[in-house]
Design a protein around this motif. Structure first.
Motif, mmCIF file in Angstrom:
data_model
loop_
_atom_site.group_PDB
_atom_site.id
_atom_site.type_symbol
_atom_site.label_atom_id
_atom_site.label_comp_id
_atom_site.label_asym_id
_atom_site.label_seq_id
_atom_site.Cartn_x
_atom_site.Cartn_y
_atom_site.Cartn_z
ATOM 1 N N ILE A 188 -5.049 -2.068 29.673
ATOM 2 C CA ILE A 188 -5.683 -1.363 30.568
ATOM 3 C C ILE A 188 -5.309 -0.138 30.569
ATOM 4 O O ILE A 188 -6.437 1.222 30.360
ATOM 5 N N ASP A 189 -4.545 -0.032 31.455
ATOM 6 C CA ASP A 189 -4.170 1.416 31.363
ATOM 7 C C ASP A 189 -3.874 2.335 30.020
ATOM 8 O O ASP A 189 -2.794 3.758 30.226
ATOM 9 N N GLY A 190 -3.538 2.012 29.098
ATOM 10 C CA GLY A 190 -3.426 2.470 27.809
ATOM 11 C C GLY A 190 -2.170 1.837 26.405
ATOM 12 O O GLY A 190 -2.999 0.033 26.759
ATOM 13 N N VAL A 203 2.698 1.941 29.037
ATOM 14 C CA VAL A 203 2.825 1.286 30.391
ATOM 15 C C VAL A 203 3.857 0.679 30.583
ATOM 16 O O VAL A 203 4.498 1.129 32.087
#
Lengths: 311, 280
Positions: free
Chosen positions: B183-185, B190
């Motif tokens: 989700i965050d990259g 991450v």
């Protein structure tokens, strides 16, 4: 009647007694000598699985076995079973309503010398908040045997709470227990003492202390905390007018709270609670710790009188 | 594998992808990116490999599949629907109050779902239990598992991996859907789980690396897995997040965002064009 026996030992004996059922799998997390599943391991080595020091994996693996038709007893100390593995119990066992029986030993401060890190005083509150799970907190060997039997006979998740300390026998071995039904150990009309686990013996002693003051106390053992016996509690509220609860657990969310939930919604009467008051445990001799934390017959009797004075 | 068979799997996979887009669009939420990246593996498993019967979803001798990355429910549901476990039309009820298609897979409501998942890593651990039960009962079913690459950041994955190797669960075949994005990259930015293959090898697994969108490689890896004894199987499947939809491919942004109706239509038009090219 037999002498003092720890409920964890009775748990281990019951697993051996009922273990011939081929569906039963007993799992442990490197504590089989302490949780007493080692007896089952010796008798049925092919159906005992040690998962090593990995309680989260213990719970989900138990869930996977249960999807394949097994009745799985997953054992560890209560602090790890209900605490460390909470979310595994919630999502992988209770949500899909699987046949996993959590055999949690070393509950409460009577663990003694190991201290606060190993003394589960919030496990019932945690487990009670999860849908689908049933909870039994037996007080002696006969009721521990019943707890294992009830868990085998009733589908779905169970949390069975056992202690480390050897405790006196409250029940005759031929006693008939019923899942979800409390036991009246002594009838009375002035106040009801509702207890479970190790506190049942002190509830009976408290009734004797009160009798010396001409107070006739009823003593009830609520071994099954969930589903709770609403009828026996409402009857006690109606007939004795006031209640004191006693548990080896925090007063936030345990037996006292469960009783209060029934009483306040059905027949409000004063409910005083004897339990651990928002504190961690500590190292020490179990009996000294019970004194320090107020888990005594004297304290139950004092709180019973306070409860009566609120009328 | 014959070209005819590959063509048939490609068509089925394209229909499953269309189902993912319709379902997530209708729900207005859900996880299309990682669903599209593991679609070809799901197609191979459910249409070529697994011993399953939509009429007997609880048969004790069946092969099991656990979607450990439970947020990829859309591809699991779309595959099950395409395979006949429930009507394809029901996919558009995904995540709705009166639907049995929960946002994350639920074994108590969805026919063909073998384990409730959604909390990452728990599915893999439950699969260890299913594989253990197979060994105890001397049954020859296999347990397949779909893992996310970001999911490998969970500690429970490694508890389960240790146990699977300790108990020699060669009846377990896991796939890491290695699309490189969470989700965050990028997973490497991450919390880097690499080197993934080396880690599982060190844990005692039989590890293979393949292209997640090449059916011949998927087949070969599964055949190799079936022929080796004594170790659990990890197939590290290099994939493209959002595979099959040009504007979704390689975009972390499509991890947990549903297409709007216009985007769905554009995506389905692309997939229909691809289907037509397969027919030609």
């Amino acid at each position: 009647m037999a002498g003092n026996i720890a409920t964890r030992a009775a748990y281990g004996d019951a697993l051996v007694e009922f273990g011939s059922d081929e569906r039963i799998i007993v799992m442990d997390a490197d504590l089989s000598k302490s949780t007493k599943t080692d007896g089952f391991q010796k008798k049925y080595p092919d159906r005992h699985i040690n998962m090593g020091i990995a309680e989260a994996n213990l719970m989900c693996t138990a869930a996977g076995l249960a999807t394949c038709g097994k009745i799985v007893f997953a054992s560890s100390f209560a602090v790890f079973a209900a605490g460390r593995a909470f979310e595994q119990v919630r999502n992988s066992i209770c949500y899909p309503n699987l046949n996993v029986k959590i055999g949690a030993t070393h509950a409460g401060i009577s663990v003694g010398e190991d201290g606060a890190s190993h003394q589960a005083i919030e496990d019932i509150a945690i487990m009670r908040s999860i849908p689908n799970i049933s909870i039994i907190s037996p007080c002696d060997a006969a009721s521990s045997r019943f707890a294992v039997k009830a868990a085998i006979e009733n589908d779905g998740p169970f949390y069975l709470r056992f202690g480390r300390l050897a405790v006196p026998q409250i029940y005759d071995e031929n006693t008939k227990f019923e899942f979800g039904k409390g036991m009246v150990l002594k009838d009375g009309t002035d106040v009801s003492i509702i207890a479970n686990g190790l506190m049942v013996q002190y509830a009976l002693e408290a009734a004797k202390i009160l009798a010396e003051q001409d107070i006739n106390a009823r003593v009830i053992d609520i071994h099954t905390i969930k589903p709770i016996d609403r009828d026996i509690i409402i009857k006690a509220a109606k007939e004795t007018g006031c209640i004191v609860t006693a548990e080896e657990h925090t007063i936030m969310g345990g037996l006292g709270s469960a009783v209060a939930e029934v009483v306040t919604s059905e027949y409000p009467v004063p409910v005083k609670m004897v339990g651990i008051e928002d504190k961690f445990g500590k190292s020490g001799n179990p009996y000294e710790l019970l004194e320090i934390y107020g888990l005594t017959a004297e304290n139950i009797a004092a709180k019973a009188i306070e409860s009566m004075q609120m009328l | 594998m014959e070209q005819k068979e590959i063509l048939s799997l490609k068509k089925t996979a394209t229909n499953i992808r269309k189902g993912i887009l319709r379902a997530t669009c209708s729900a207005g939420s859900g996880h299309p990116g990682g669903s599209l990246s593991i679609t070809d593996i799901m197609t191979y498993l459910y249409f070529k490999e697994m011993n399953i019967d939509p009429k007997e979803p609880k048969n004790p001798d069946r092969d099991r599949f656990v979607m450990s990355k439970g947020h990829c429910a859309p591809v699991l549901y779309s595959t099950l629907a395409e395979r006949g476990f429930f009507p394809v039309e029901d996919l558009e009820t995904l995540r709705k109050t009166d639907s049995y298609l929960e946002g994350h897979p639920h074994m108590r409501t969805v026919p063909g779902v073998d384990m409730s998942t959604g909390s990452l890593a728990q599915g893999m651990s439950a699969a260890v239990g299913m594989a253990l039960a197979g060994k105890i009962d001397n049954k020859d079913y296999r347990v397949f598992v779909g893992l996310g690459d970001g999911e490998l950041e969970e500690g429970l994955i490694w508890e389960a991996s240790m146990a699977a190797a300790h108990y020699k669960l060669d009846n377990m075949i896991c796939f890491v859907d290695y699309n490189g994005l969470q989700i965050d990259g990028k997973i490497t930015d991450v919390m880097n789980p690499e080197p993934i293959a080396d880690k599982f090898e060190a844990f005692g697994w039989y590890v293979q690396s393949i292209d997640a969108h090449d059916y011949e490689q998927i087949e070969k890896a599964i055949e190799n897995a079936k022929n080796q004894k004594g170790k659990p199987n990890m197939i590290v499947a290099h994939s493209i997040k959002g595979k099959g939809v040009s504007f979704m491919e390689g975009q972390a942004g499509w991890h947990g965002v549903a297409p709007k109706p216009e985007e769905r239509d554009r995506a389905i038009a692309e997939l229909d064009e691809y289907l037509a090219s397969l027919d030609a």
